[in-house]
Structures are given as structure tokens and as C-alpha cells.
Scaffold this active site. Structure first.
Site, short mmCIF file in Angstrom:
data_model
loop_
_atom_site.label_atom_id
_atom_site.label_comp_id
_atom_site.label_asym_id
_atom_site.label_seq_id
_atom_site.Cartn_x
_atom_site.Cartn_y
_atom_site.Cartn_z
N GLU A 107 0.82 -1.22 0.00
CA GLU A 107 0.00 0.00 0.00
C GLU A 107 0.85 1.26 0.00
O GLU A 107 1.64 1.47 0.93
CB GLU A 107 -0.90 0.01 1.24
CG GLU A 107 -1.74 1.27 1.36
CD GLU A 107 -2.52 1.34 2.67
OE1 GLU A 107 -3.47 2.14 2.75
OE2 GLU A 107 -2.17 0.60 3.62
N ASP A 140 -5.67 2.61 -1.61
CA ASP A 140 -6.38 3.41 -0.62
C ASP A 140 -6.64 4.78 -1.22
O ASP A 140 -5.71 5.57 -1.44
CB ASP A 140 -5.55 3.52 0.66
CG ASP A 140 -6.30 4.17 1.81
OD1 ASP A 140 -6.98 5.20 1.57
OD2 ASP A 140 -6.22 3.66 2.94
N GLN A 156 -9.41 0.69 -0.08
CA GLN A 156 -9.84 1.32 1.16
C GLN A 156 -10.28 2.75 0.90
O GLN A 156 -9.81 3.38 -0.06
CB GLN A 156 -8.71 1.29 2.21
CG GLN A 156 -8.44 -0.10 2.75
CD GLN A 156 -7.28 -0.15 3.72
OE1 GLN A 156 -6.36 0.67 3.67
NE2 GLN A 156 -7.28 -1.15 4.60
N GLU A 160 -11.70 2.37 6.15
CA GLU A 160 -10.62 2.66 7.09
C GLU A 160 -10.65 4.15 7.43
O GLU A 160 -9.81 4.93 6.99
CB GLU A 160 -9.26 2.26 6.49
CG GLU A 160 -8.17 2.23 7.55
CD GLU A 160 -6.79 1.95 6.97
OE1 GLU A 160 -6.07 1.14 7.57
OE2 GLU A 160 -6.44 2.55 5.93
#
Length: 261
Positions: free
Chosen positions: A143, A178, A204, A240
Site C-alpha cells: 500500500e 487506498d 480502502q 478505514e
């Protein structure tokens, strides 16, 4: 329709951790994720999942000494043996909890550190992790994280992450996209999703800039969630974010996507 996983590290903090599984299920979530499972017995966590009809979507591999500020080991020279032991531990938990995906954190790098050396270690460690994970039918994801929230983190940009995955060449090594981190560092979210979706193993979301509910901020999440559907993404979307207040009270943004059980 996207499959949403509540992030139990950030959401439902009004409950003790083991009680967050029930709270998420009561609100209609079918999946959960969190940073780390290692403070708990894997069997006890699996029982919570089973009791509440939940799927474990994701957790992170051991990050080193989190309390002392470490944020992963994968790119750190001299820590290779510890990293490999951590992969074994993570895969043992994943076998019990049933998740297909494990996030491996890269770690922090100093301004004067030898970045090419860190990258070489990173590639080698990821190849090892992917190989071990493949034997268990699992996927490893990496990530990019924004440097405002995590200064010094080795990996910050989506294209760099995808290039690393291509260089390692393991089919079960993918990128955690993300959208919160990407918006802060790069923006251009829709174009990046369109061009990079084949290499994405997990998604996310959070509002930008505050990392609160996705409807709090500058990102048009209804548009992006519909785009993910149109692109054929069938993985989990991890929520998240840190709620502005009571977690359940702030779920108005997801009601159309998340029918009650």
C-alpha cells in the site's frame, strides 16, 4: 454492488475490540478488517467472525515494534529474518481466520538512507512473501501511504507500487489502492482506477482531508464506488476511517450500499 468491510481498528471505538464484530454485523457489514490480530488468539477471533456471520477481509503482517514507531519491515536491510518469521505468523492467522489477503507494510526510510538498497530488500522480501502466500492460496498486497500521515514511509505512489509488483512478477502480489492516501499524494483517482485496476487487490476509503466518513470531504465516493462496479472490481472495500462521532450514527453515507442483514 461493492462489498464493504468495517475497519475495526478505526471504527466502533465506542466498544471494546472484541465487541466491535457484533456492532459491525448489527449495522449490516458482511466483512471486517483491522490492522493487526496478534494480540488475540486466532481461534477466538475466528469464533467472533462465525458468531456474527462475518468474513475476515484483510489484516496486516507484523510491523516490527509498532509502539516504538516502526511501520513495517519489508524494505529494512538487516531485518530479513524477522520479516520472514512475521510472514509465517501472518499466514498462520490467515489460515484460521480465512482471509485471502494480507497487507505487508514497507517500513520507514530516513532522508540519508540508501534508497536503492531498501528497494532491493523490498523486492526480495516481497518475492519471498508472495511465494509463501501462494502455497496457502493467499494474496499479498502493498500500500502506498501518504507522507503527511506517515512521514518517511518507503512507498507513497500508486504507479511505484504497481511497478514493484510487475518487477517481482508474482501473480498473487497486488496493490492496496487506498483512495484517501492517493487523493492526498496524487489525486486523479478515477483515471488511476481505470488504468491500474487489474493490479488492485484491495481498496480502502475515507473522507479527505480529515479521514472521517467518506461523505465528509472533497472526494465524490458515490461516483468512484459506481466506477469500481463498472470496472468489474469484486474485492472488498475497507472502510478505514475515524468516525466523527458515534460510528453507527455516521453510517448514513453507506445506507444505500449496505442493506441490513
Amino acid at each position: 454492488m461493492p462489498r464493504f468491510a468495517a475497519n475495526l481498528t478505526m471504527m466502533y471505538r465506542e466498544h471494546d475490540f472484541l465487541d466491535r464484530f457484533k456492532a459491525a454485523a448489527d449495522d449490516g457489514f458482511h466483512g471486517v478488517e483491522y490492522l493487526f490480530p496478534y494480540d488475540y488468539d486466532a481461534g477466538a477471533l475466528a469464533a467472533r467472525l462465525a458468531d456474527h456471520g462475518l468474513v475476515q477481509a484483510l489484516f496486516n503482517g507484523p510491523p516490527g515494534d509498532w509502539a516504538k514507531g516502526e511501520r513495517g519491515l519489508a524494505s529494512l536491510p538487516g531485518r530479513e529474518d524477522e520479516f520472514r518469521r512475521g510472514i509465517d505468523t501472518a499466514l498462520g492467522y490467515a489460515q484460521t481466520l480465512g482471509n485471502d489477503t494480507i497487507h505487508v507494510m514497507a517500513g520507514l526510510i530516513g532522508a540519508d538512507d540508501d534508497r536503492p538498497q531498501h528497494r532491493d530488500v523490498y523486492l526480495s522480501n516481497l518475492a519471498y512473501a508472495a511465494s509463501q502466500a501462494a502455497a496457502h492460496g493467499k494474496t499479498i498486497v502493498i500500500e502506498p501511504i501518504n507522507p503527511r500521515d506517515m512521514p518517511g514511509y518507503f512507498l507513497n505512489r500508486q504507479h511505484d507500487a504497481h511497478a514493484i509488483c510487475r518487477e517481482v512478477g508474482a501473480p498473487n502480489l497486488k496493490v492496496l489502492f487506498d483512495l484517501y492516501h492517493c487523493q492526498i499524494v496524487e489525486g486523479d483517482l478515477a483515471v488511476k482506477l481505470n488504468t491500474l485496476i487489474a493490479g488492485v487487490g484491495h481498496v480502502q476509503i475515507a473522507g479527505v482531508p480529515g479521514r472521517h466518513e467518506p461523505d465528509d470531504g472533497e472526494v465524490n465516493y458515490p461516483y468512484l464506488l459506481n466506477l469500481l462496479d463498472s470496472l468489474g472490481y469484486r474485492g472488498w472495500v475497507g472502510c478505514e476511517y475515524v468516525p466523527n462521532g458515534d460510528t453507527s450514527a455516521g453510517l448514513g453515507w453507506i445506507r444505500e450500499w449496505l442493506p441490513k442483514k
